[in-house]
Motif scaffolding. Structure first.
Motif, PDB file in Angstrom:
ATOM      1  N   HIS A  30      38.899  47.189  37.266  1.00  0.00           N
ATOM      2  CA  HIS A  30      39.013  45.787  37.647  1.00  0.00           C
ATOM      3  C   HIS A  30      39.478  45.637  39.099  1.00  0.00           C
ATOM      4  O   HIS A  30      39.061  44.703  39.780  1.00  0.00           O
ATOM      5  N   ILE A  48      41.918  37.496  29.768  1.00  0.00           N
ATOM      6  CA  ILE A  48      40.886  38.063  30.644  1.00  0.00           C
ATOM      7  C   ILE A  48      41.142  37.629  32.087  1.00  0.00           C
ATOM      8  O   ILE A  48      41.053  38.434  33.029  1.00  0.00           O
ATOM      9  N   ARG A  96      36.506  45.857  41.319  1.00  0.00           N
ATOM     10  CA  ARG A  96      35.722  44.623  41.279  1.00  0.00           C
ATOM     11  C   ARG A  96      36.384  43.511  42.099  1.00  0.00           C
ATOM     12  O   ARG A  96      35.695  42.722  42.755  1.00  0.00           O
ATOM     13  N   ASN A 102      45.360  44.632  34.687  1.00  0.00           N
ATOM     14  CA  ASN A 102      45.039  45.949  34.150  1.00  0.00           C
ATOM     15  C   ASN A 102      44.721  46.994  35.215  1.00  0.00           C
ATOM     16  O   ASN A 102      44.804  48.194  34.944  1.00  0.00           O
ATOM     17  N   ASN A 154      41.960  41.130  33.679  1.00  0.00           N
ATOM     18  CA  ASN A 154      40.786  41.681  34.353  1.00  0.00           C
ATOM     19  C   ASN A 154      40.571  41.110  35.746  1.00  0.00           C
ATOM     20  O   ASN A 154      40.042  41.799  36.612  1.00  0.00           O
ATOM     21  N   ASN A 155      40.949  39.847  35.946  1.00  0.00           N
ATOM     22  CA  ASN A 155      40.649  39.179  37.209  1.00  0.00           C
ATOM     23  C   ASN A 155      41.865  38.917  38.080  1.00  0.00           C
ATOM     24  O   ASN A 155      41.727  38.387  39.172  1.00  0.00           O
ATOM     25  N   ASP A 156      43.056  39.268  37.586  1.00  0.00           N
ATOM     26  CA  ASP A 156      44.302  39.072  38.341  1.00  0.00           C
ATOM     27  C   ASP A 156      44.380  37.663  38.919  1.00  0.00           C
ATOM     28  O   ASP A 156      44.728  37.472  40.088  1.00  0.00           O
TER      29      ASP A 156
END
Length: 145
Positions: free
Chosen positions: A133, A94, A136, A129, A98-100
C-alpha cells in the motif's frame, strides 16, 4: 490527536455531536465551521480543513456534508490530502489501512449519529498497513507532482 473539523449546513448538527464525542475521547478539536445551519458552500470549508492537515497544524481532518461526494472531490484537490468518503466500517478500515487517509468525509444525510461515531472511532484507531500500500500511495503522490 489534533483534529480539524468542518461541516456545511447539512452536517452542522452531526458535527456538533462529533465534536463532543471527539473531546470526550481525548482529542483536541479545531472547529473550522460552519458555525450555523445557514446554507453555505462547502469548498472553502474543505480547503481550510485540508490545508491545516497538509501543513501539520492538524493530525487529521473530518469534513461533513449531505452526501459527502462533493466534499471528497474538493478535499482531494489539495496536495497531500487523501480523503475518503466512508459509509460503513469496512470502507473506513480500507480508507485508513490501505489508503492512509488523513481526511475522513462523512455523509450527514446518510449516516445515523451513532454510526458516524462508530466510523470516526474506527478511522482514528485503524493503523496504516504499509507494505504494498505504501508503494501505491507513492504512485498517487507522483500524480500530484
Amino acid at each position: 490527536m489534533r483534529i480539524a473539523i468542518a461541516a456545511d449546513h447539512n452536517g452542522f448538527a452531526l458535527k456538533a455531536r462529533l465534536i463532543s464525542w471527539l473531546t470526550a475521547h481525548g482529542h483536541t478539536v479545531d472547529d473550522r465551521g460552519s458555525h450555523t445551519d445557514d446554507t453555505v458552500d462547502y469548498p472553502p470549508l474543505c480547503v481550510d480543513v485540508c490545508r491545516r492537515v497538509a501543513d501539520g497544524a492538524a493530525d487529521r481532518g473530518i469534513v461533513l456534508g449531505g452526501s459527502g461526494l462533493g466534499e471528497t472531490i474538493a478535499c482531494n484537490k489539495i496536495r497531500g490530502i487523501r480523503a475518503g468518503l466512508c459509509h460503513d466500517l469496512w470502507s473506513t478500515r480500507i480508507s485508513r489501512g490501505n489508503n492512509d487517509s488523513n481526511v475522513l468525509v462523512l455523509a450527514a444525510k446518510v449516516l445515523a449519529p451513532e454510526a458516524a461515531e462508530e466510523i470516526v472511532g474506527a478511522w482514528l484507531s485503524t493503523p496504516f498497513n504499509g507494505g504494498v500500500h505504501a508503494r501505491r500511495l507513492e504512485q498517487i503522490s507522483a500524480l500530484e507532482r
